[in-house]
Design a protein around this motif. Structure first.
Motif, PDB file in Angstrom:
ATOM      1  N   LEU A 138      -4.110   4.163  -3.553  1.00  0.00           N
ATOM      2  CA  LEU A 138      -4.549   3.173  -2.570  1.00  0.00           C
ATOM      3  C   LEU A 138      -5.775   2.412  -3.063  1.00  0.00           C
ATOM      4  O   LEU A 138      -5.895   1.191  -2.841  1.00  0.00           O
ATOM      5  CB  LEU A 138      -4.860   3.874  -1.246  1.00  0.00           C
ATOM      6  CG  LEU A 138      -3.670   4.450  -0.472  1.00  0.00           C
ATOM      7  CD1 LEU A 138      -4.156   5.208   0.760  1.00  0.00           C
ATOM      8  CD2 LEU A 138      -2.706   3.333  -0.065  1.00  0.00           C
ATOM      9  N   PRO A 191       0.806  -1.227   0.000  1.00  0.00           N
ATOM     10  CA  PRO A 191       0.000   0.000   0.000  1.00  0.00           C
ATOM     11  C   PRO A 191       0.841   1.280   0.000  1.00  0.00           C
ATOM     12  O   PRO A 191       0.431   2.292  -0.571  1.00  0.00           O
ATOM     13  CB  PRO A 191      -0.828  -0.122   1.287  1.00  0.00           C
ATOM     14  CG  PRO A 191      -0.890  -1.579   1.573  1.00  0.00           C
ATOM     15  CD  PRO A 191       0.414  -2.130   1.112  1.00  0.00           C
ATOM     16  N   TRP A 250      -4.663  -0.231  -5.504  1.00  0.00           N
ATOM     17  CA  TRP A 250      -4.090  -1.391  -4.822  1.00  0.00           C
ATOM     18  C   TRP A 250      -5.188  -2.263  -4.209  1.00  0.00           C
ATOM     19  O   TRP A 250      -5.132  -3.494  -4.276  1.00  0.00           O
ATOM     20  CB  TRP A 250      -3.140  -0.913  -3.716  1.00  0.00           C
ATOM     21  CG  TRP A 250      -2.669  -2.032  -2.835  1.00  0.00           C
ATOM     22  CD1 TRP A 250      -1.680  -2.927  -3.079  1.00  0.00           C
ATOM     23  CD2 TRP A 250      -3.218  -2.386  -1.559  1.00  0.00           C
ATOM     24  NE1 TRP A 250      -1.560  -3.818  -2.055  1.00  0.00           N
ATOM     25  CE2 TRP A 250      -2.497  -3.511  -1.097  1.00  0.00           C
ATOM     26  CE3 TRP A 250      -4.243  -1.867  -0.770  1.00  0.00           C
ATOM     27  CZ2 TRP A 250      -2.768  -4.113   0.138  1.00  0.00           C
ATOM     28  CZ3 TRP A 250      -4.515  -2.474   0.446  1.00  0.00           C
ATOM     29  CH2 TRP A 250      -3.779  -3.577   0.890  1.00  0.00           C
ATOM     30  N   LEU A 256       0.505   4.208  -2.683  1.00  0.00           N
ATOM     31  CA  LEU A 256       0.262   5.600  -2.290  1.00  0.00           C
ATOM     32  C   LEU A 256       1.270   6.539  -2.932  1.00  0.00           C
ATOM     33  O   LEU A 256       0.900   7.570  -3.509  1.00  0.00           O
ATOM     34  CB  LEU A 256       0.332   5.710  -0.763  1.00  0.00           C
ATOM     35  CG  LEU A 256       0.309   7.132  -0.191  1.00  0.00           C
ATOM     36  CD1 LEU A 256      -1.031   7.796  -0.456  1.00  0.00           C
ATOM     37  CD2 LEU A 256       0.620   7.113   1.304  1.00  0.00           C
TER      38      LEU A 256
END
Length: 545
Positions: free
Chosen positions: A537, A148, A540, A152
């Motif tokens: 995010l 993550p 993901w 990001l």
């Protein structure tokens, strides 16, 4: 497209206030000559938030400065559009962080040297402290980050690409004034894409400046003369009508090319003579106009001062030249030490490398990244993983990207010591900060003293026109270079470069959406960049989880 103080006396409006169309006084483009405490509050109230809100890197900073100091953002403007364009060009012509030099110089124009130093501190220190804190924390995290985090950071980078692309387009709209500047924008961007070296960007800037000087001061006039000469020759070769000389009272045709030649001798064509008369008439009119604006010696009315007569907060020429000489001596001394000492002390080596980087870097952030990598990763001071992590985070930070040097200097100081305490890393961070920023600020102050005289010369104006256009091309180069290293993955953690965002279509969508949101829907750049991180995010969570 980085030094605005040099322009302050030449482009500011009236020092004591001008008159609006309705006769009321206005404070637009005034130099603040109040006492120091008032000037400090003046610049503080207008710039205190820039260090924590100016996201997006130098290209976006230029747009923020334009809105705040030229448009005024609802307050009194500090400079006009012409000053802004000249500042941008000069900042690109000098080494160092362009947006930092530009903000420093705008503050110098408004309030003087000490307030400008305050603005520099407000602008650079917030993120410098943040990057120093990051250097302390990065040593305590695992070599491989969670997925993550990579997502990001990649989203933040993709959104930053969109912001920089928008800034490039907006700057190009102002820099392109004719076909030549359009070609120079293309030249700067295309040449920057094809090659990258320390000497390369300064050479491109010089070439662009020489090109506009040759065109404005010689080539354009020469071409115009050749065209007019050929046109005159073509007109003079018109066949003369046949005249019956045997007829009494025959007169030359008024349509003949030598209409002023009744005796048959070839003299100057009538068209040429009238053109010369027009020139003489124009000269007489200009002289009359100059006489008409002279103020009567007996008049009590105060004449409107010329913009070039304003002294403002200028640096004396002798002091400016002295500062430039001192800078040259310091640089020479550091280079001598660099060559003589085989194993210099670590802190001296850090300051030396950063000072050299701040001296030879033209073009801002995209150019400083590969150079700093060579100066800190190759000697083994900073690991490739830490370098790449800091690079991703600095792109999402407000303020100057050169604060990346604070992070690297702290890590480099830790690498030479067994401990990892703040006492160990702080000297390296401070020396790196001073080394990377000092050259640009020092040269800006020094050249400010001679700029007022230089800017009046037409060839200097032409040089700035070319430098400005080429520098805008470099902004397009920045878009490409960040695009090529913006995608962070575990596979890239062991190298000093990321992966191209083009490997994942989602990042192209994030960059395009950011461009659209800021340009057409007025979304603030910081909010758009943070939204890019959230989009990373989300990607993901859907694709990789």
């Amino acid at each position: 497209m980085s030094f605005s103080a040099f322009l302050h006396s030449g482009v500011l409006k009236l020092k004591g206030g001008s008159s609006a169309s309705d006769g009321s006084p206005t404070e637009a483009y005034q130099v603040n000559t109040s006492k120091l405490s008032v000037r400090l509050w003046d610049v503080f109230s207008r710039t205190f938030d820039l260090g924590v809100t100016a996201f997006g890197g130098p290209p976006v900073h230029f747009q923020i400065f334009y809105r705040r100091f030229v448009d005024g953002a609802g307050k009194v403007p500090w400079i006009d559009d012409q000053t802004y364009q000249e500042i941008f060009a000069v900042c690109q012509a000098l080494p160092g962080p362009a947006s930092t030099k530009m903000l420093f110089s705008i503050a110098q124009i408004r309030a003087g040297l000490i307030p400008a130093l305050l603005v520099f501190a407000l602008w650079s220190l917030p993120v410098a402290f943040a990057m120093y804190g990051l250097s302390l924390g990065v040593q305590r995290i695992d070599n491989v980050l969670p997925d993550p985090v990579y997502a990001l950071l990649s989203g933040l980078n993709a959104a930053t690409v969109g912001i920089i692309a928008l800034a490039a387009v907006q700057l190009a709209r102002k820099a392109i004034t004719d076909k030549l500047t359009r070609l120079l924008v293309l030249f700067g961007g295309g040449a920057g894409l094809c090659y990258n070296a320390l000497w390369y960007f300064p050479v491109l800037i010089v070439v662009a400046g020489i090109t506009t000087v040759l065109w404005d001061c010689w080539l354009r006039g020469w071409i115009r003369t050749q065209v007019e000469t050929r046109r005159a020759r073509r007109d003079s070769n018109v066949p003369e009508p046949h005249i019956e000389t045997g007829l009494a009272g025959a007169q030359p045709s008024p349509q003949a090319p030598y209409a002023d030649n009744p005796d048959g001798l070839q003299r100057r064509p009538a068209a040429r003579r009238s053109s010369q008369e027009d020139i003489e008439l124009t000269d007489r009119n200009a002289e009359t106009e100059r006489e008409s604006v002279k103020v009567d010696e007996n008049s009590t009315e105060t004449p409107t001062p010329s913009p070039h007569s304003i002294s403002g907060h200028g640096i004396p020429v002798k002091i400016g030249i002295l500062l430039i000489i001192i800078f040259a001596l310091v640089l020479t001394g550091l280079m001598v030490l660099r060559g003589l000492l085989r194993a210099p002390p670590l802190l001296l080596a850090i300051f030396n490398n950063m000072f050299l980087a701040g001296t030879i870097i033209f073009g801002g952030g995209p150019v400083v990244i590969p150079l700093l990598r060579e100066y800190v990763v190759e000697p083994g001071w900073v690991s490739p993983r830490d370098f790449l992590l800091g690079l991703a985070i600095i792109q999402a930070m407000p303020g100057p990207n050169f604060n990346f040097a604070v992070y690297l200097g702290a890590l480099a100081a830790i690498s030479g010591n067994a401990g990892r305490s703040a006492a160990t890393s702080l000297p390296g961070a401070i020396l790196a900060f001073l080394g990377i920023f000092t050259p640009g600020i020092f040269l800006s102050i020094g050249f400010q003293s001679i700029w007022r005289a230089l800017r009046k010369r037409p060839e200097v104006v032409s040089v700035l026109r070319g430098v400005n256009a080429a520098a805008v091309g470099f902004v397009f180069t920045a878009v490409y270079r960040l695009w090529e290293i913006g995608y962070l993955t575990k596979e890239a953690a062991d190298s000093s470069r990321g992966v191209s965002l083009g490997r994942e279509p989602w990042w192209l969508l994030v960059a395009s959406a950011t461009f659209t949101a800021v340009e057409w829907f007025g979304v603030p750049p910081p909010a758009a960049i943070l939204a890019g991180g959230v989009a990373g995010l989300g990607w993901w969570g859907v694709v990789k989880k």
